[in-house]
Design a protein around this motif. Structure first.
Motif, PDB file in Angstrom:
ATOM      1  N   THR A 155       9.620  45.314  60.338  1.00  0.00           N
ATOM      2  CA  THR A 155       8.727  44.209  60.676  1.00  0.00           C
ATOM      3  C   THR A 155       7.321  44.734  60.937  1.00  0.00           C
TER       4      THR A 155
ATOM      5  N   ARG B 206      16.708  41.074  58.950  1.00  0.00           N
ATOM      6  CA  ARG B 206      17.091  39.919  59.752  1.00  0.00           C
ATOM      7  C   ARG B 206      18.342  40.243  60.566  1.00  0.00           C
TER       8      ARG B 206
ATOM      9  N   ASP C 172      20.640  40.614  63.653  1.00  0.00           N
ATOM     10  CA  ASP C 172      20.822  39.976  64.962  1.00  0.00           C
ATOM     11  C   ASP C 172      22.005  40.658  65.641  1.00  0.00           C
TER      12      ASP C 172
ATOM     13  N   THR D  89      23.580  37.398  55.441  1.00  0.00           N
ATOM     14  CA  THR D  89      22.341  36.754  55.873  1.00  0.00           C
ATOM     15  C   THR D  89      21.379  36.657  54.689  1.00  0.00           C
TER      16      THR D  89
ATOM     17  N   GLU E 106       6.330  35.421  56.932  1.00  0.00           N
ATOM     18  CA  GLU E 106       7.487  34.587  57.259  1.00  0.00           C
ATOM     19  C   GLU E 106       8.339  35.241  58.340  1.00  0.00           C
ATOM     20  N   LYS E 107       8.441  36.574  58.330  1.00  0.00           N
ATOM     21  CA  LYS E 107       9.207  37.253  59.378  1.00  0.00           C
ATOM     22  C   LYS E 107       8.527  37.076  60.733  1.00  0.00           C
TER      23      LYS E 107
ATOM     24  N   GLU F 153       9.288  33.550  61.915  1.00  0.00           N
ATOM     25  CA  GLU F 153      10.641  33.394  62.460  1.00  0.00           C
ATOM     26  C   GLU F 153      10.670  33.722  63.949  1.00  0.00           C
ATOM     27  N   ASN F 154      10.124  34.863  64.291  1.00  0.00           N
ATOM     28  CA  ASN F 154      10.230  35.327  65.676  1.00  0.00           C
ATOM     29  C   ASN F 154       9.167  34.732  66.587  1.00  0.00           C
TER      30      ASN F 154
ATOM     31  N   TYR G 112       8.109  31.677  66.276  1.00  0.00           N
ATOM     32  CA  TYR G 112       8.678  30.349  66.528  1.00  0.00           C
ATOM     33  C   TYR G 112       9.589  30.394  67.754  1.00  0.00           C
ATOM     34  N   ARG G 113      10.428  31.411  67.817  1.00  0.00           N
ATOM     35  CA  ARG G 113      11.333  31.534  68.963  1.00  0.00           C
ATOM     36  C   ARG G 113      10.566  31.897  70.230  1.00  0.00           C
TER      37      ARG G 113
ATOM     38  N   CYS H 187      12.292  42.645  68.170  1.00  0.00           N
ATOM     39  CA  CYS H 187      11.488  41.725  67.357  1.00  0.00           C
ATOM     40  C   CYS H 187      10.742  40.656  68.152  1.00  0.00           C
TER      41      CYS H 187
ATOM     42  N   ASP I  75       6.748  40.883  67.855  1.00  0.00           N
ATOM     43  CA  ASP I  75       6.149  40.366  66.627  1.00  0.00           C
ATOM     44  C   ASP I  75       4.898  39.518  66.840  1.00  0.00           C
TER      45      ASP I  75
END
Length: 434
Positions: free
Chosen positions: A130, A163, A165, A176, A215-216, A219-220, A222-223, A271, A275
């Motif tokens: 990442t 990705r 987890d 995944t 995009e990676k 993803e993180n 967003y969380r 991550c 990130d």
């Protein structure tokens, strides 16, 4: 024979640089797919364990590793010259933050620089670590082209974000979905062909490495943002004497337009806590301030300190100062039922409590010791009635499932549950929730 043909026919040798939480599972899947696979790492201990068929990563099946090594499909080495044997190489090295909270891509750069002498015609290089948007084309491509070979013509370069987890019982490396963005259309095609022949999951092609890199981060981030929102609401709800956990359960009853996120002592893992810093750092290059993202980062980063403040208030109700109090922390892994304590908020909570003079002990069925700021801290090997009784307060910071919480409830003077583990026991007078 073209690179695509050799991938499809599995006559090519694959390499993985970095045999950690991302690299080792990927190397195992490559070998399981029938490819000769070489893993590279600078740590002799990891290389020796792999070559002995001994697993050290939770998401890898022990028998898979030992069988692949015995069959000669997988081996590991510290000798980087052996990368010359590989036709497709994945880079899975750490990308931490430095002491100034800025991206440290020195491991990536070092790996790519070591690759240059062994770069050969039709070789595929894929970065999985990442990083911030632009790394693949602005940093990696020029280093590789210093060899005299041209990207997209002589060799292929792509970014495909990991990705992983840890501890996820459903989604592993193999199933995944994968995102792939190459420097050229042919780079994307070659990289996508590789993953399509390794994984049992769709491969989503994007138009550039920067798209895949962003995009990676999305993803993180967003969380991170949504967890920051729920952590802020948790602090507000505590002041308003409202149970945030019950609020979330009620909101979850809506069948559309809401995704549940949960509060906690902070963010952990490699991550999600890191990130957004990559993105905010890169944004400054364009004179842009990521205000919402940075606000969520500030909230999440402060949660360990907030938890320590809550502990102090709870102890105060017991007429005890935090200075000198004996505190038992349950769980130092950053998420439940794994042994990974990278960036663990529980460790930061312990540090905050110790700064206030508390005597802190911990129990974690998966982590017996950890390293923090160059100091090793050892935990209890067993959770006993005496250990619980001796504590002035017990803090649950990781929701491990194999802990005897009934023993804890029966013997703890007071419990601060930051993970809602004791939701069915909250009516007991000695339990407080985050």
């Amino acid at each position: 024979m073209t690179t695509i043909q050799s991938i499809i026919e599995k006559s090519t040798t694959l390499g993985v640089i970095g045999l950690g939480y991302v690299g080792l599972p990927l190397a195992v899947e490559k070998a399981k797919a029938g490819y000769q696979t070489i893993g590279f790492d600078i740590q002799n201990s990891k290389v020796n364990m792999v070559n002995q068929g001994k697993n050290y990563i939770g998401d890898v099946v022990n028998e898979d590793l030992s069988n692949l090594v015995a069959e000669g499909l997988l081996k590991a080495t510290t000798d980087f010259s052996e990368v010359a044997q590989a036709d497709c190489v994945s880079i899975c090295v750490p990308t931490p933050l430095d002491e100034h909270q800025q991206p440290d891509i020195s491991y990536v750069k070092s790996s790519v620089e070591k690759l240059v002498p062994y770069l050969h015609k039709d070789m595929l290089i894929v970065l999985e670590s990442t990083t911030y948007p632009g790394t693949t084309e602005e940093i990696i491509k020029p280093i590789l082209e210093s060899s005299g070979l041209k990207c997209g013509q002589d060799f292929y370069l792509a970014f495909s974000p990991e990705r992983v987890d840890p501890g996820n019982l459903i989604y592993k490396t193999k199933n995944t979905p994968k995102v792939v963005g190459g420097v050229t259309a042919k780079c994307t095609e070659v990289a996508a062909t590789l993953y399509e022949n390794i994984l049992e999951a769709p491969v989503h092609k994007v138009s550039s490495p920067a798209i895949a890199e962003m995009e990676k981060i999305l993803e993180n981030t967003y969380r991170n943002v949504n967890i920051g929102l729920i952590n802020e609401l948790a602090i507000l709800c505590e002041k308003m004497k409202i149970n945030i956990w019950e609020v979330i359960e009620a909101a979850k009853s809506k069948p559309y337009g809401f995704q549940a996120f949960y509060p906690g002592p902070g963010l952990g893992g490699h991550c999600i806590p890191l990130d957004p810093y990559y993105l905010s750092w890169k944004a400054r290059e364009y004179g842009f301030h990521t205000s919402m993202i940075e606000s969520s980062m500030m909230i999440n980063d402060r949660m360990p300190e907030y938890c320590a403040e809550r502990v102090s208030k709870i102890l105060n109700k017991q007429k005890k100062p935090i200075n000198g109090s004996k505190i038992l922390v349950l769980g130092v892994a950053y998420k439940q039922d794994i042994d990974d304590f990278r960036e663990s908020p529980a460790i930061k909570v312990i540090n905050e409590l110790e700064k206030e003079g508390a005597e802190v002990n911990f129990y974690d069925p998966f982590v017996k010791k950890y390293l923090f700021k160059d100091k090793i801290k050892y935990g209890e090997s067993l959770l006993t009635k005496k250990i619980i009784n001796d504590a002035d307060i017990v803090i649950i910071t990781t929701a491990h499932t194999n802990v005897d919480y009934e023993l804890v409830c029966q013997n703890a003077e007071v419990i601060f549950d930051t993970k809602n583990v004791l939701k069915d026991k909250v009516k007991r007078s000695n339990i407080e929730l985050l």
